[in-house]
Design an enzyme around this catalytic site. Structure first.
Site, short mmCIF file in Angstrom:
data_model
loop_
_atom_site.label_atom_id
_atom_site.label_comp_id
_atom_site.label_asym_id
_atom_site.label_seq_id
_atom_site.Cartn_x
_atom_site.Cartn_y
_atom_site.Cartn_z
N SER A 233 0.79 -1.24 0.00
CA SER A 233 0.00 0.00 0.00
C SER A 233 0.81 1.28 0.00
O SER A 233 0.25 2.36 -0.12
CB SER A 233 -0.92 0.00 1.23
OG SER A 233 -0.12 -0.07 2.40
N GLY B 29 5.13 3.17 -0.28
CA GLY B 29 6.58 3.06 -0.44
C GLY B 29 6.98 2.09 -1.53
O GLY B 29 6.41 2.07 -2.62
N TYR B 30 7.96 1.25 -1.21
CA TYR B 30 8.53 0.35 -2.21
C TYR B 30 7.57 -0.76 -2.62
O TYR B 30 7.62 -1.24 -3.75
CB TYR B 30 9.84 -0.24 -1.69
CG TYR B 30 11.02 0.69 -1.88
CD1 TYR B 30 11.20 1.37 -3.08
CD2 TYR B 30 11.97 0.89 -0.88
CE1 TYR B 30 12.29 2.21 -3.28
CE2 TYR B 30 13.06 1.73 -1.07
CZ TYR B 30 13.21 2.38 -2.28
OH TYR B 30 14.28 3.22 -2.49
N GLU C 120 -3.94 -1.34 6.75
CA GLU C 120 -4.26 0.08 6.66
C GLU C 120 -5.51 0.41 7.44
O GLU C 120 -6.25 -0.48 7.86
CB GLU C 120 -4.41 0.47 5.18
CG GLU C 120 -3.12 0.32 4.38
CD GLU C 120 -2.00 1.23 4.85
OE1 GLU C 120 -2.29 2.26 5.49
OE2 GLU C 120 -0.82 0.91 4.61
N ASP D 24 -3.46 -8.35 8.94
CA ASP D 24 -2.11 -8.64 9.42
C ASP D 24 -1.42 -9.73 8.60
O ASP D 24 -1.75 -10.91 8.71
CB ASP D 24 -2.22 -9.06 10.89
CG ASP D 24 -0.85 -9.28 11.51
OD1 ASP D 24 0.16 -8.97 10.85
OD2 ASP D 24 -0.80 -9.76 12.66
N LEU E 91 7.30 -5.65 3.72
CA LEU E 91 6.62 -5.21 4.95
C LEU E 91 7.57 -4.36 5.78
O LEU E 91 8.76 -4.67 5.89
CB LEU E 91 6.19 -6.42 5.79
CG LEU E 91 5.17 -7.36 5.16
CD1 LEU E 91 4.97 -8.59 6.05
CD2 LEU E 91 3.85 -6.65 4.92
N TYR F 129 18.16 -2.37 3.22
CA TYR F 129 18.92 -1.15 3.08
C TYR F 129 20.26 -1.35 3.76
O TYR F 129 20.32 -1.93 4.85
CB TYR F 129 18.17 0.03 3.72
CG TYR F 129 18.89 1.34 3.56
CD1 TYR F 129 19.08 1.89 2.30
CD2 TYR F 129 19.42 2.01 4.67
CE1 TYR F 129 19.77 3.09 2.14
CE2 TYR F 129 20.10 3.21 4.52
CZ TYR F 129 20.27 3.74 3.25
OH TYR F 129 20.95 4.91 3.10
N TYR G 136 21.82 2.11 11.62
CA TYR G 136 21.07 1.20 10.76
C TYR G 136 21.78 -0.15 10.61
O TYR G 136 21.48 -1.12 11.29
CB TYR G 136 20.79 1.85 9.39
CG TYR G 136 19.67 1.15 8.67
CD1 TYR G 136 18.37 1.65 8.69
CD2 TYR G 136 19.88 -0.09 8.03
CE1 TYR G 136 17.32 0.96 8.09
CE2 TYR G 136 18.85 -0.77 7.44
CZ TYR G 136 17.58 -0.24 7.46
OH TYR G 136 16.56 -0.93 6.87
N VAL H 197 12.17 8.65 0.98
CA VAL H 197 11.31 9.06 2.09
C VAL H 197 10.08 8.16 2.07
O VAL H 197 9.38 8.10 1.07
CB VAL H 197 10.88 10.53 1.94
CG1 VAL H 197 10.07 10.95 3.16
CG2 VAL H 197 12.09 11.43 1.76
#
Ligand code: NAD
Length: 394
Positions: free
Chosen positions: A51, A53-54, A76, A112, A140, A226, A236, A275
């Site tokens: 839903s 971002g990536y 959501e 979920d 996720l 990432y 990170y 972002v």
């Protein structure tokens, strides 16, 4: 109602229904412009975390760049008469509507993804409507996971490991650069973060699909990670999130092993910093991203979420692609972010950046713009003074 952004810390508690739909359409238009002829290779794609971002970008590229049927799963918030839903809720509606117009199958499940009940529901739909899946995207990002077998609620912590970390960060709303002291994670916090953001649940999904005969021969799966630059490593890659991402690498090897007989494979793809709702919540990252965006824009190689994922699919995931793999077997599309001239420029600016020169050295304005766009604000052509129905634009 008239919907305005209401920002609380690193989240926006409102989302604009028309703006979110326009944001999805912008991404669809981008993909359509790249792929004048739809590429082939993926027929049925499952996107976990579809839903925003990536994950959303992946679903758009799969659906509109490859003409694939997609089943998307996300968690959501539905709107009410006097309250907007979450951005992802509107994004899913917009995606489904556009897919219908385009004539590709799209179904979304809201709930979920870590639960076995959701896996069963998805299996049923795949069996009935799609047959077999040839690509599973695991995208996720969540602060919590209720373990489907033990019932334990794990909460992730975004913390350094070992010792207190004194590091620069920025308050995105105020634009103030300051030094923060971040306490190291306890052993328990580290383990919980791995339980939430590691690879176990990816394995559960792939096991279920394989056991129920729902994977096509040669099916691929990809999970996103990432690594980033040494400037953010302490929070990170060398922190709790890095432990979780290392577990994703472990899971990719385990899944590949299990898929051997079918010709399938699991890969972790290393993506660039953008972002997103998830990345805005990580201390230090917004300051790094502000500097990175400025430098990448100056070099003319800035990529946003959709252009980055389009490059991933078209150059790395498409059939016969010459994959750029690292020594761990991960797909690397963070090459531009990590290229020497970009990192050198960011590294030079890092010790100098302060509240009064952030505008010159960094692109906080670009960060804020992208952040608002996630919630459907600041999208060209949308009349934000107009009344909208929070229940959606249909
Ligand atoms: P995001 O916050 O934009 O999206 C997260 C998605 O997960 C949403 O669709 C949300 O609904 C879904 N989700 C969360 N909990 C769920 C649950 N319990 N059940 C079902 N769906 C759930 O996040 P993002 O930044 O796009 O991150 C996706 C992945 O990409 C993560 O693995 C992240 O580490 C990775 N990544 C992000 C960046 C970055 O800069 N944002 C960079 C590289 C890799």
């Amino acid at each position: 109602m008239i919907v305005k952004p209401r920002i609380r810390g690193f989240i926006c508690t409102t989302a604009h229904p028309v703006g979110c739909a326009a944001h999805v359409q912008e991404q669809i238009d981008y993909v359509a412009a790249q792929a004048a002829d739809t590429q082939t290779g993926f027929k049925n794609v499952l996107v976990l975390g579809c839903s925003g971002g990536y994950g959303l970008a992946s679903r758009i590229v799969a659906g509109f760049g490859f003409g694939a049927n997609t089943l998307g799963i996300s968690f959501e918030k539905a709107p009410a008469e006097n309250k907007t839903g979450s951005a992802g809720w509107y994004n899913n509606l917009a995606f489904e509507r556009a897919a219908k117009q385009r004539g590709v199958y799209a179904r979304t499940l809201d709930g979920d993804a870590f639960s076995d009940a959701m896996r069963e529901q998805a299996a049923e739909i795949i069996r009935q409507d799609m047959g077999q899946i040839d690509l599973v995207v695991y995208s996720l990002a969540s602060p919590v996971r209720q373990h489907p077998r033990s019932g334990v609620l794990h909460r992730s912590s975004i913390k350094p490991l070992g010792e207190v970390l004194d590091i620069k960060t920025v308050h995105v709303e105020k634009g103030e650069v300051s030094e923060v002291s971040l306490e190291p994670a306890t052993q328990e916090e580290s383990e919980n973060t791995v339980a939430v953001m590691g690879g176990e649940d990816w394995e559960f999904w792939m096991q279920m699909l394989q056991q129920q005969g729902l994977l096509a021969a040669g099916a691929q799966t990809v999970a996103y990670t990432y690594i980033g630059s040494e400037l953010t490593w302490p929070i990170y890659w060398e922190g709790t999130l890095g432990l979780a991402k290392a577990d994703l690498d472990r899971a990719s090897r385990a899944i590949t092993e299990r898929l051997k007989g079918t010709g399938g494979s699991a890969r972790v793809a290393v993506l660039k910093a953008i972002v997103s709702q998830a990345s805005a919540a990580i201390p230090v990252v917004p300051l790094y991203v502000a500097l990175l965006f400025k430098v990448m824009k100056e070099h003319g190689i800035h990529e946003d979420c959709i252009s980055h994922i389009y490059r991933l699919f078209s150059t790395q995931l498409a059939p016969a692609a010459q994959q750029r793999l690292d020594e761990q077997g991960r797909i690397r599309v963070d090459d531009q972010e990590l290229s020497a001239p970009i990192q050198q420029a960011v590294r030079e600016r890092w010790p100098m950046v302060a509240t009064d020169n952030l505008e010159q050295l960094g692109d906080l304005a670009g960060f804020r713009e992208d952040f608002l766009r996630i919630f459907g604000f600041g999208i060209a052509g949308v009349d934000y003074a107009a009344e909208v129905n929070p229940l959606g634009i249909d």
